[in-house]
Scaffold this motif. Structure first.
Motif, short mmCIF file in Angstrom:
data_model
loop_
_atom_site.label_atom_id
_atom_site.label_comp_id
_atom_site.label_asym_id
_atom_site.label_seq_id
_atom_site.Cartn_x
_atom_site.Cartn_y
_atom_site.Cartn_z
N PRO A 186 0.75 -1.26 0.10
CA PRO A 186 -0.05 -0.02 -0.05
C PRO A 186 0.87 1.18 -0.16
O PRO A 186 0.54 2.13 -0.75
N LEU A 187 1.99 1.33 0.69
CA LEU A 187 2.95 2.33 0.78
C LEU A 187 3.44 2.81 -0.87
O LEU A 187 3.22 3.93 -1.34
N CYS A 189 1.92 2.02 -3.75
CA CYS A 189 0.77 2.34 -4.40
C CYS A 189 0.37 3.85 -3.98
O CYS A 189 0.18 4.46 -4.98
N ALA A 190 0.60 4.05 -2.62
CA ALA A 190 0.30 5.40 -2.21
C ALA A 190 1.40 6.52 -2.95
O ALA A 190 0.94 7.77 -3.72
N THR A 193 0.47 6.87 -6.48
CA THR A 193 -0.65 7.75 -6.58
C THR A 193 -0.13 9.25 -6.60
O THR A 193 -0.60 10.07 -7.20
N GLY A 194 0.67 9.30 -5.72
CA GLY A 194 1.17 10.95 -5.29
C GLY A 194 1.65 11.32 -6.51
O GLY A 194 1.59 12.76 -6.87
N LEU A 257 -5.99 -1.26 3.23
CA LEU A 257 -5.23 -0.01 2.92
C LEU A 257 -5.18 0.20 1.53
O LEU A 257 -5.35 1.42 1.12
N LEU A 258 -5.03 -0.85 0.62
CA LEU A 258 -5.22 -0.26 -0.79
C LEU A 258 -6.41 0.20 -0.96
O LEU A 258 -6.59 0.86 -2.13
N VAL A 261 -6.43 3.89 -0.54
CA VAL A 261 -5.66 4.49 -1.41
C VAL A 261 -6.44 4.50 -2.55
O VAL A 261 -6.64 5.53 -3.46
N GLY A 264 -9.12 7.10 -2.26
CA GLY A 264 -8.70 8.38 -2.22
C GLY A 264 -8.47 8.79 -3.45
O GLY A 264 -8.89 10.05 -3.88
N PHE A 265 -7.91 8.23 -4.40
CA PHE A 265 -7.66 8.66 -5.75
C PHE A 265 -8.82 8.79 -6.46
O PHE A 265 -9.08 9.98 -7.23
N LEU A 305 -6.27 -0.19 -9.02
CA LEU A 305 -5.55 1.19 -8.89
C LEU A 305 -4.75 1.57 -9.95
O LEU A 305 -4.66 2.81 -10.55
#
Length: 372
Positions: A186-187, A189-190, A193-194, A257-258, A261, A264-265, A305
Motif C-alpha cells: 500500500p505504501l 501504491c500511495a 498515486t502521489g 489499505l489499498l 488508496v 482516495g484517488f 488502482l
C-alpha cells in the motif's frame, strides 16, 4: 511514410502555426526494432567478455579481499556512469548497463565479504544500506533504464530491512514475508498515486526525468508485493500457530489499505472533474464496496488502482502492469488451496456484478449523462 513520422510532422506543423518553432521539421530516423535488438545484444556481449576478464582477474587475485572487490565494483560503476555521460548508441548504453549491474554486485559482495557474510546479511541495517546505495545511484546515473533498475533495488533493500525489523515470531521466516510486504505494497501504491496527482508540478519543476522512472519502479514493486501477499497469506494460520495470528491478517490489512488508496484517488478525480456530490458519494461507495469484496486479494485491488492511474496518465506501460496484476491476482486467488471454492466464487461474482452495475449506472443514469 510511417505513422510515427506522420504524427511528428503534424505536431511540428501545429507548433509552427502557433509560432513556437520555425523552419522545417528535423529528420529523425527510427532504427528498426531488429536493429535495436542486435545493437543491444552486441553491447551485452561486449560487456560479458569484458567482465569475464575483469571479474575473473579480481576474484583470482583478491578472492579473500572483500575491500578490493568492493573498490573494483565501485570503479566499474564509475566507468558505467562515464559511458552514460559521454552518450552513444544503443550498444554503448547497454554495455554501460551491464557493467554497472556487475559493479553493483561486486561492490555489495565485497562489502559483505569484508564484514562477515552471515552476520551482516541478517541485519536490517545491511538492507537499509542497500536501499541507500541504490538511491544514490538513481540520483547520480541519469539513464532512464538504469534509474528504473536502481529504483527496484531501493525497494528490495527497503523490503529486506522492514522484514528483519518487524517482529513476526514465525518459525518459517519466509512465510512472514506476507506480513512485511503487506505494509509496503500500500505504501508503494500511495507513492505512485502521489506522483500521478503531482506530475504536472513535477514537470514544471524540471524533475520529471528523475522521478518518472522511480515511479515506474515503485508501481512495479508494489504490484509484485501485492501478488506475494495474495498468494502467501493463510487466513487460518492462527488455528495452528497462535503466534502467527497477525501473519494471517496480512492480506486483510493490505487489502484494506489499498482500498483506502484507491478510494482516495477516485474521490480526488471526482473533484478534479467537478462531479456533483451525488456522483462523488456513489463512486466512493462503489470503490469501497469493491475493495471490501476483494480485500482477500490485494493484488486485484492494486491492479485496479494501477489501471486508474494509467488512464489518468495515459500510460500504456502502467495499463499493462495493471492488467497483468489483475489477471495474475485473480488466478492466484482462485487457485489458492487455503480458501474455500464457495468463498472465492461468491466474492468474485459479487465484485463482477458490482462493476457491471456501476457501469450501467454511469452510462444510463442521470448523473452519467452529465459526463457523456
Amino acid at each position: 511514410m510511417s505513422t510515427t513520422l506522420q504524427t511528428e510532422q503534424r505536431l511540428w506543423q501545429e507548433l509552427a502555426a502557433r509560432g513556437a518553432v520555425q523552419g522545417e521539421c528535423p529528420e529523425h530516423s527510427h532504427a528498426p526494432w531488429a536493429v535495436r535488438c542486435l545493437m543491444g545484444a552486441a553491447g551485452w556481449l561486449g560487456a560479458l567478455f569484458f567482465q569475464m576478464f575483469l571479474v575473473g582477474t579480481v576474484f583470482v587475485a583478491a578472492r579473500e579481499n572483500g575491500v578490493a572487490m568492493a573498490v573494483t565494483g565501485l570503479a566499474m560503476i564509475a566507468l558505467a556512469a562515464l559511458l552514460y555521460w559521454r552518450g552513444g548508441g544503443i550498444a554503448a548504453s547497454q554495455f554501460a548497463l551491464a557493467v554497472s549491474l556487475c559493479g553493483q554486485g561486486m561492490a555489495v559482495y565485497g562489502w559483505v565479504e569484508a564484514l562477515g557474510f552471515t552476520r551482516v546479511t541478517e541485519t536490517a541495517g545491511f538492507w537499509a544500506g542497500i536501499a541507500v546505495f541504490e538511491a544514490a545511484l538513481a540520483l547520480l546515473v541519469t539513464n532512464r533504464l538504469h534509474r528504473l533498475l536502481s529504483g527496484l533495488g531501493v525497494w528490495i533493500g527497503v523490503a529486506g530491512a522492514v522484514h528483519l525489523a518487524l517482529p513476526h515470531g514465525s518459525a518459517d521466516d519466509w512465510q512472514a514475508l506476507a506480513w512485511s510486504l503487506g505494509w509496503l505494497a500500500p505504501l508503494g501504491c500511495a507513492l505512485a498515486t502521489g506522483f500521478t496527482l503531482a506530475e504536472a508540478r513535477v514537470c514544471a519543476a524540471g524533475r520529471h526525468a528523475l522521478l518518472e522512472p522511480l515511479a515506474d519502479a515503485t508501481l512495479l514493486a508494489a504490484l509484485a508485493m501485492a501478488l506475494v501477499v495474495t498468494g502467501m497469506s493463510h487466513p487460518m494460520a492462527w488455528l495452528f500457530d497462535p503466534e502467527a495470528g497477525r501473519l494471517s491478517m496480512a492480506h486483510w490489512i493490505a487489502g484494506a489499505l489499498l482500498t483506502l488508496v484507491l478510494a482516495g484517488f477516485a474521490l480526488t478525480e471526482c473533484r478534479r472533474l467537478a462531479a456533483g456530490s451525488a456522483m462523488q458519494a456513489a463512486v466512493l461507495a462503489g470503490t469501497l464496496a469493491f475493495g471490501a469484496l476483494m480485500a482477500a486479494a490485494p493484488a486485484v485491488v492494486a491492479g485496479a488502482l494501477a489501471l486508474a492511474l494509467a488512464l489518468r496518465r495515459a500510460s500504456m506501460a502502467w495499463m499493462g502492469l495493471g492488467v497483468a496484476a489483475i489477471a495474475i491476482g485473480f488466478v492466484w486467488y482462485y487457485s489458492a488451496l487455503h480458501w474455500t471454492l464457495l468463498a472465492k466464487s461468491v466474492t468474485l461474482a459479487a465484485a463482477g456484478v458490482l462493476l457491471l452495475a456501476g457501469r450501467y449506472w454511469l452510462l444510463h443514469g442521470r448523473t452519467g449523462k452529465e459526463f457523456a
